[in-house]
Design an enzyme around this catalytic site. Structure first.
Site, PDB file in Angstrom:
ATOM      1  N   PHE A  60       0.809  -1.229   0.000  1.00  0.00           N
ATOM      2  CA  PHE A  60       0.000   0.000   0.000  1.00  0.00           C
ATOM      3  C   PHE A  60       0.842   1.279   0.000  1.00  0.00           C
ATOM      4  CE2 PHE A  60       0.407  -1.576   4.392  1.00  0.00           C
ATOM      5  CZ  PHE A  60       0.952  -0.477   5.032  1.00  0.00           C
ATOM      6  N   ARG A  88      -1.425   7.400  20.794  1.00  0.00           N
ATOM      7  CA  ARG A  88      -1.795   6.165  20.094  1.00  0.00           C
ATOM      8  C   ARG A  88      -3.124   5.627  20.639  1.00  0.00           C
ATOM      9  NH1 ARG A  88       0.919   4.919  15.381  1.00  0.00           N
ATOM     10  NH2 ARG A  88      -0.203   2.968  15.681  1.00  0.00           N
ATOM     11  N   THR A  94      -5.386   1.217  13.757  1.00  0.00           N
ATOM     12  CA  THR A  94      -5.136   1.695  12.396  1.00  0.00           C
ATOM     13  C   THR A  94      -6.392   1.583  11.533  1.00  0.00           C
ATOM     14  OG1 THR A  94      -2.846   0.956  12.613  1.00  0.00           O
ATOM     15  CG2 THR A  94      -3.638   1.388  10.379  1.00  0.00           C
ATOM     16  N   ASN A 115      -7.803   7.127   7.507  1.00  0.00           N
ATOM     17  CA  ASN A 115      -8.066   6.980   8.948  1.00  0.00           C
ATOM     18  C   ASN A 115      -7.797   8.245   9.767  1.00  0.00           C
ATOM     19  OD1 ASN A 115      -5.296   6.863   8.863  1.00  0.00           O
ATOM     20  ND2 ASN A 115      -5.130   4.761   9.629  1.00  0.00           N
ATOM     21  N   HIS A 118      -2.503  10.627  12.119  1.00  0.00           N
ATOM     22  CA  HIS A 118      -1.237   9.905  12.274  1.00  0.00           C
ATOM     23  C   HIS A 118      -0.670  10.245  13.633  1.00  0.00           C
ATOM     24  CE1 HIS A 118       2.908   8.537  11.594  1.00  0.00           C
ATOM     25  NE2 HIS A 118       3.250   9.635  12.236  1.00  0.00           N
ATOM     26  N   GLU A 129      10.237  12.401  13.239  1.00  0.00           N
ATOM     27  CA  GLU A 129       9.063  12.993  12.580  1.00  0.00           C
ATOM     28  C   GLU A 129       8.885  14.473  12.934  1.00  0.00           C
ATOM     29  OE1 GLU A 129       6.613   8.759  12.261  1.00  0.00           O
ATOM     30  OE2 GLU A 129       5.741  10.395  13.425  1.00  0.00           O
TER      31      GLU A 129
HETATM   32  P1  IDP Z   1      -0.509   3.619  12.066  1.00  0.00           P
HETATM   33  O1  IDP Z   1      -0.895   4.846  11.262  1.00  0.00           O
HETATM   34  O2  IDP Z   1      -1.619   3.150  12.947  1.00  0.00           O
HETATM   35  O3  IDP Z   1       0.806   3.789  12.781  1.00  0.00           O
HETATM   36  P2  IDP Z   1       0.951   1.978  10.170  1.00  0.00           P
HETATM   37  O4  IDP Z   1       1.009   0.500  10.215  1.00  0.00           O
HETATM   38  O5  IDP Z   1       2.162   2.746  10.587  1.00  0.00           O
HETATM   39  O6  IDP Z   1      -0.326   2.438  11.011  1.00  0.00           O
HETATM   40  O7  IDP Z   1       0.562   2.377   8.675  1.00  0.00           O
HETATM   41  C1  IDP Z   1       0.673   3.706   8.228  1.00  0.00           C
HETATM   42  C2  IDP Z   1      -0.581   4.058   7.482  1.00  0.00           C
HETATM   43  O8  IDP Z   1      -0.655   3.240   6.308  1.00  0.00           O
HETATM   44  C3  IDP Z   1      -1.880   3.784   8.222  1.00  0.00           C
HETATM   45  O9  IDP Z   1      -2.292   4.844   9.049  1.00  0.00           O
HETATM   46  C4  IDP Z   1      -2.861   3.551   7.110  1.00  0.00           C
HETATM   47  O10 IDP Z   1      -3.386   4.781   6.618  1.00  0.00           O
HETATM   48  C5  IDP Z   1      -2.005   2.922   6.029  1.00  0.00           C
HETATM   49  N1  IDP Z   1      -2.159   1.454   6.055  1.00  0.00           N
HETATM   50  C6  IDP Z   1      -1.702   0.593   6.992  1.00  0.00           C
HETATM   51  N2  IDP Z   1      -2.027  -0.673   6.706  1.00  0.00           N
HETATM   52  C7  IDP Z   1      -2.720  -0.617   5.537  1.00  0.00           C
HETATM   53  C8  IDP Z   1      -3.335  -1.613   4.702  1.00  0.00           C
HETATM   54  O11 IDP Z   1      -3.313  -2.811   4.980  1.00  0.00           O
HETATM   55  N3  IDP Z   1      -3.952  -1.151   3.577  1.00  0.00           N
HETATM   56  C9  IDP Z   1      -3.999   0.175   3.235  1.00  0.00           C
HETATM   57  N4  IDP Z   1      -3.443   1.126   3.999  1.00  0.00           N
HETATM   58  C10 IDP Z   1      -2.809   0.745   5.121  1.00  0.00           C
HETATM   59 MG    MG Z   2       2.732   4.074  12.050  1.00  0.00          MG
END
Ligand code: IDP
Ligand code: MG
Length: 135
Positions: A60, A88, A94, A115, A118, A129
């Site tokens: 992705f 968090r 997520t 979502n 961040h 960051e």
């Molecule tokens: P986080 O934002 O909860 O830390 P991460 O695993 O760091 O989650 O992923 C970064 C961003 O990538 C997520 O906020 C989400 O928007 C996107 N993302 C994560 N997993 C997926 C997926 O399986 N499909 C599509 N987008 C994803």
């Molecule tokens: Mg993350």
């Protein structure tokens, strides 16, 4: 024991687009976060690729970087006790479908890739960051 931390928060394009900036900022303030700095910006896809480079091998990754650079975002430095884990918790899972009641992603998230917010996931990444956007 006090453990004052700073973390990076982003209000993502889907939430900015729906005029949720003030509501989300109020939620942070009501949860004892101080917003030390904030700015509304739009980043390039190249900048998004740098910001999300930990995810570069994920399927992705390209869509994620397209998305984060697709419209204005609000980047903020948040401060409070245990800011990283507290943010968090307040954000929720997520995937908004899996996020707990009362969390930002439950309330505002549209889908896993839209979502709304961040938040840094560790002290080390919070530093990286914060530096990325405020230096
Ligand atoms: P986080 O934002 O909860 O830390 P991460 O695993 O760091 O989650 O992923 C970064 C961003 O990538 C997520 O906020 C989400 O928007 C996107 N993302 C994560 N997993 C997926 C997926 O399986 N499909 C599509 N987008 C994803
Ligand atoms: Mg993350």
């Amino acid at each position: 024991m006090s453990n004052l931390e700073q973390t990076l928060s982003i209000i993502k394009p889907d939430a900015v687009e729906r005029n949720l900036i003030e509501e989300i900022k109020s939620t942070f303030k009501n949860n004892n976060f101080k917003i030390l700095k904030d700015k509304k910006i739009q980043i390039t896809k190249t900048e998004a690729e740098e910001f999300y480079k930990v995810h570069q091998t994920k399927p992705f990754y390209n869509d994620l970087c397209e998305y984060l650079s697709s419209g204005p975002i609000v980047v903020m430095i948040l401060e409070r006790e245990n800011a990283i884990s507290e943010n968090r918790k307040l954000m929720g899972a997520t995937d908004p479908k899996k996020a707990e009641e009362g969390t930002l992603r439950k309330k505002y998230g549209i889908s896993i890739d839209r979502n709304s917010v961040h938040g840094s996931d560790s002290i080390e990444n919070a530093k990286i960051e914060i530096n990325f956007f405020f230096s």
